[in-house]
Design a protein around this motif. Structure first.
Motif, PDB file in Angstrom:
ATOM      1  N   TRP A  45     105.816  42.117  13.845  1.00 56.98           N
ATOM      2  CA  TRP A  45     106.842  42.389  12.837  1.00 56.98           C
ATOM      3  C   TRP A  45     108.193  41.793  13.214  1.00 56.98           C
ATOM      4  O   TRP A  45     108.857  41.162  12.389  1.00 56.98           O
ATOM      5  CB  TRP A  45     106.969  43.893  12.612  1.00 56.98           C
ATOM      6  N   VAL A  46     108.625  41.976  14.455  1.00 57.22           N
ATOM      7  CA  VAL A  46     109.953  41.472  14.814  1.00 57.22           C
ATOM      8  C   VAL A  46     109.985  39.944  14.818  1.00 57.22           C
ATOM      9  O   VAL A  46     111.035  39.335  14.590  1.00 57.22           O
ATOM     10  CB  VAL A  46     110.436  42.025  16.179  1.00 57.22           C
ATOM     11  N   LEU A  47     108.845  39.319  15.038  1.00 54.28           N
ATOM     12  CA  LEU A  47     108.798  37.858  15.039  1.00 54.28           C
ATOM     13  C   LEU A  47     108.710  37.275  13.638  1.00 54.28           C
ATOM     14  O   LEU A  47     109.216  36.175  13.381  1.00 54.28           O
ATOM     15  CB  LEU A  47     107.608  37.370  15.869  1.00 54.28           C
ATOM     16  N   THR A  48     108.058  37.993  12.717  1.00 54.49           N
ATOM     17  CA  THR A  48     107.745  37.417  11.411  1.00 54.49           C
ATOM     18  C   THR A  48     108.371  38.151  10.231  1.00 54.49           C
ATOM     19  O   THR A  48     108.334  37.648   9.109  1.00 54.49           O
ATOM     20  CB  THR A  48     106.222  37.393  11.189  1.00 54.49           C
ATOM     21  N   ARG A  49     108.893  39.361  10.470  1.00 47.58           N
ATOM     22  CA  ARG A  49     109.392  40.221   9.396  1.00 47.58           C
ATOM     23  C   ARG A  49     108.304  40.585   8.399  1.00 47.58           C
ATOM     24  O   ARG A  49     108.562  40.833   7.217  1.00 47.58           O
ATOM     25  CB  ARG A  49     110.566  39.563   8.665  1.00 47.58           C
ATOM     26  N   THR A  50     107.086  40.607   8.823  1.00 48.93           N
ATOM     27  CA  THR A  50     105.978  41.090   7.998  1.00 48.93           C
ATOM     28  C   THR A  50     105.165  42.057   8.840  1.00 48.93           C
ATOM     29  O   THR A  50     105.253  42.068  10.072  1.00 48.93           O
ATOM     30  CB  THR A  50     105.072  39.941   7.527  1.00 48.93           C
ATOM     31  N   TRP A  51     104.351  42.853   8.164  1.00 42.04           N
ATOM     32  CA  TRP A  51     103.505  43.822   8.862  1.00 42.04           C
ATOM     33  C   TRP A  51     102.060  43.350   8.856  1.00 42.04           C
ATOM     34  O   TRP A  51     101.530  42.958   7.813  1.00 42.04           O
ATOM     35  CB  TRP A  51     103.609  45.209   8.215  1.00 42.04           C
ATOM     36  N   ALA A  52     101.443  43.395  10.017  1.00 44.46           N
ATOM     37  CA  ALA A  52     100.037  43.003  10.124  1.00 44.46           C
ATOM     38  C   ALA A  52      99.194  43.926   9.241  1.00 44.46           C
ATOM     39  O   ALA A  52      99.385  45.144   9.228  1.00 44.46           O
ATOM     40  CB  ALA A  52      99.578  43.103  11.578  1.00 44.46           C
ATOM     41  N   ARG A  53      98.284  43.319   8.491  1.00 44.06           N
ATOM     42  CA  ARG A  53      97.393  44.052   7.592  1.00 44.06           C
ATOM     43  C   ARG A  53      98.158  44.822   6.517  1.00 44.06           C
ATOM     44  O   ARG A  53      97.617  45.704   5.861  1.00 44.06           O
ATOM     45  CB  ARG A  53      96.478  45.013   8.383  1.00 44.06           C
ATOM     46  N   GLY A  54      99.455  44.521   6.341  1.00 43.71           N
ATOM     47  CA  GLY A  54     100.236  45.146   5.294  1.00 43.71           C
ATOM     48  C   GLY A  54     100.554  46.605   5.510  1.00 43.71           C
ATOM     49  O   GLY A  54     100.970  47.304   4.577  1.00 43.71           O
ATOM     50  N   VAL A  55     100.405  47.093   6.732  1.00 43.38           N
ATOM     51  CA  VAL A  55     100.622  48.512   7.022  1.00 43.38           C
ATOM     52  C   VAL A  55     101.925  48.673   7.794  1.00 43.38           C
ATOM     53  O   VAL A  55     102.056  48.192   8.926  1.00 43.38           O
ATOM     54  CB  VAL A  55      99.450  49.090   7.839  1.00 43.38           C
ATOM     55  N   THR A  56     102.891  49.364   7.190  1.00 46.49           N
ATOM     56  CA  THR A  56     104.195  49.575   7.808  1.00 46.49           C
ATOM     57  C   THR A  56     104.142  50.736   8.796  1.00 46.49           C
ATOM     58  O   THR A  56     103.532  51.768   8.525  1.00 46.49           O
ATOM     59  CB  THR A  56     105.250  49.883   6.736  1.00 46.49           C
ATOM     60  N   ALA A  57     104.789  50.573   9.935  1.00 45.98           N
ATOM     61  CA  ALA A  57     104.910  51.670  10.898  1.00 45.98           C
ATOM     62  C   ALA A  57     105.960  52.648  10.379  1.00 45.98           C
ATOM     63  O   ALA A  57     107.108  52.258  10.130  1.00 45.98           O
ATOM     64  CB  ALA A  57     105.324  51.133  12.265  1.00 45.98           C
ATOM     65  N   VAL A  58     105.575  53.907  10.199  1.00 49.30           N
ATOM     66  CA  VAL A  58     106.472  54.928   9.657  1.00 49.30           C
ATOM     67  C   VAL A  58     106.685  56.018  10.697  1.00 49.30           C
ATOM     68  O   VAL A  58     105.721  56.558  11.239  1.00 49.30           O
ATOM     69  CB  VAL A  58     105.905  55.536   8.363  1.00 49.30           C
ATOM     70  N   PRO A  59     107.941  56.378  11.008  1.00 50.10           N
ATOM     71  CA  PRO A  59     108.213  57.441  11.977  1.00 50.10           C
ATOM     72  C   PRO A  59     107.738  58.798  11.464  1.00 50.10           C
ATOM     73  O   PRO A  59     107.572  58.996  10.254  1.00 50.10           O
ATOM     74  CB  PRO A  59     109.748  57.415  12.109  1.00 50.10           C
ATOM     75  N   PRO A  60     107.520  59.756  12.361  1.00 49.75           N
ATOM     76  CA  PRO A  60     107.118  61.100  11.937  1.00 49.75           C
ATOM     77  C   PRO A  60     108.187  61.740  11.050  1.00 49.75           C
ATOM     78  O   PRO A  60     109.376  61.419  11.150  1.00 49.75           O
ATOM     79  CB  PRO A  60     106.968  61.864  13.258  1.00 49.75           C
ATOM     80  N   LEU A  61     107.772  62.657  10.187  1.00 42.85           N
ATOM     81  CA  LEU A  61     108.719  63.394   9.360  1.00 42.85           C
ATOM     82  C   LEU A  61     109.684  64.167  10.249  1.00 42.85           C
ATOM     83  O   LEU A  61     109.282  64.748  11.256  1.00 42.85           O
ATOM     84  CB  LEU A  61     107.972  64.358   8.437  1.00 42.85           C
ATOM     85  N   GLY A  62     110.939  64.174   9.877  1.00 40.49           N
ATOM     86  CA  GLY A  62     111.950  64.860  10.674  1.00 40.49           C
ATOM     87  C   GLY A  62     112.661  63.961  11.645  1.00 40.49           C
ATOM     88  O   GLY A  62     113.733  64.318  12.156  1.00 40.49           O
TER      89      GLY A  62
END
Length: 427
Positions: A45-62
């Motif tokens: 992601w940091v190299l390409t500004r895209t997410w592999a397999r189209g899945v974004t890393a999302v932090p836990p709620l809170g």
């Protein structure tokens, strides 16, 4: 090259990193589920500004201040670093506009057979027509073989089956490149990946690429072993990516890439041991074989294979290579760079910090040997149930160890008098 990654509030730990990558070889080891693949996804992601397999890393709620920080250093002057703080309302990781393009090609080989490629000549986000360009080329395992279409119907890649046969029959220079890359990625001896003649399967009029097997037959690539298919797919994607990159550079007047970054998840997947001990050195050489010039390569590899690490001992240079280990500490994953030390053989690698086995044997053999060692040092409190006597330990060793095991001389020398005297050590 990618220099550092530091994650806060996202991933397998509250704080993960910093990971200070070396400019050439980087190995990431650790148990399943501790974040090796996640680290590769973030690097992509940091190299390409895209997410592999189209899945974004999302932090836990809170989690309100999740961040990803990284630094990148070009092969020429112009380093930069950046921090992205997650915007939960928009479910995205914003990055600064106007970030300079990285000067190289990035390729990500997934453990599931998927591939992704990013090309600064075709995917760079600052171009005026960027909206009409794919942000990256993401291939499912099937698309590697059958081809990749964009959402607008544009054909981006014809796929391995079509291109291989087309290049071979048309004597395209791309086929000569494919032959060179296959040769570079193959182990020595009889297992060289050599293209055979195209073949047909059953009533299907479609021609399929084949490999010439060491036993003399041309076997359709779709019927080859999983390991051969994985290497063939990697070779094809390398040739396709570089070929299209050259064409794009000619069309746009851009300079060719000055470096390449490989991200590979479980590089040993499906590979026989004799292939495992060749793949990393081969990837270092493959771009020279493909381009005819020495292109700097950074390799970031997640691996479970001690043989992969043993294979790089002759080439490992602490000035430009590194090994990282992810371990569970206080309920959270912790990544740290390990001191490099040659282990000699695979057994020594298995019991090194990189893999953490106490014995390179079965669990039963490990328990029996640890009981024997406790007995020999007089630590009877450490003896497990059912292995509290010398006779019981000896019987279990006979059950789980082969007669030539290296542990026998030590055990026999220290216990033979007691065993010969019939002293079972019953308390």
């Amino acid at each position: 090259m990618l220099k550092t990654l530091t994650l806060k509030g996202v991933g397998p730990a509250t704080e993960f990193g910093p990971v200070d990558f070396a400019p050439r070889l980087n190995f990431i080891t650790g148990d399943n589920g501790l974040g090796k693949s996640f680290l590769l996804d973030i690097a992509w992601w940091v190299l390409t500004r895209t997410w592999a397999r189209g899945v974004t890393a999302v932090p836990p709620l809170g989690e309100k201040k999740a961040s990803i920080a990284y630094a990148y250093g070009k092969s020429t002057p112009g380093d930069f670093d950046e921090v992205s703080v997650f915007k939960r309302s928009e479910q995205l990781w914003p990055l600064k506009k106007g970030r300079p393009a990285i000067p190289g090609v990035v390729i990500y080989a997934g453990v599931d057979g998927s591939f992704a490629a990013w090309d600064p000549a075709r995917n760079y986000w600052q171009d005026s027509d960027a909206a009409d360009r794919p942000k990256a080329f993401n291939f499912t395992p099937e698309q590697v073989w059958s081809g990749l279409d964009g959402p607008d119907g544009v054909r981006h890649c014809n796929g391995l089956i079509h291109d291989w046969v087309l290049w071979q029959r048309g004597q395209d220079p791309a086929f000569a490149d494919l032959v060179k890359v296959l040769d570079a990625l193959s182990p020595s001896g009889l297992e060289k990946l050599t293209p055979g003649q195209p073949v047909r399967l059953g009533r299907d009029v479609k021609d399929y690429p084949s490999l010439h097997m060491p036993y003399g037959q041309d076997v359709a690539l779709v019927h080859a072993s999983a390991g051969m298919r994985r290497i063939a797919a990697l070779a094809y994607l390398l040739v396709w990516t570089w070929r299209e990159h050259q064409i794009a550079c000619e069309q746009t007047g851009r300079k060719k890439a000055r470096e390449i970054i490989f991200l590979v998840d479980e590089i040993e997947c499906h590979l026989h041991p004799q292939w495992q001990r060749c793949i990393v050195p081969a990837l270092l050489r493959v771009m020279q074989a493909l381009t005819g010039r020495k292109v700097p390569v950074q390799l970031i590899v997640a691996t479970h294979s001690p043989l992969v690490l043993a294979s790089v001992e002759p080439e490992f240079d602490e000035e430009q290579d590194a090994i990282f280990n992810i371990q569970l500490q206080n309920g959270q994953a912790h990544v740290a760079q390990e001191p490099w030390a040659k282990q000699g053989d695979v057994v020594n690698w298995l019991v090194s910090d990189a893999f953490g086995l106490r014995q390179a044997r079965s669990l039963e053999a490990e328990r029996a040997i640890e009981a024997a060692e406790a007995w020999m040092r007089g630590d009877k409190a450490a003896l497990p149930e059912k292995l509290r006597t010398q006779a019981a330990i000896h019987k279990e060793l006979q059950r789980v160890l082969p007669g030539h095991d290296d542990f026998w001389p030590r055990w026999i020398v220290e216990t033979r008098p007691d065993l010969a005297a019939g002293n079972t050590g019953r308390a």
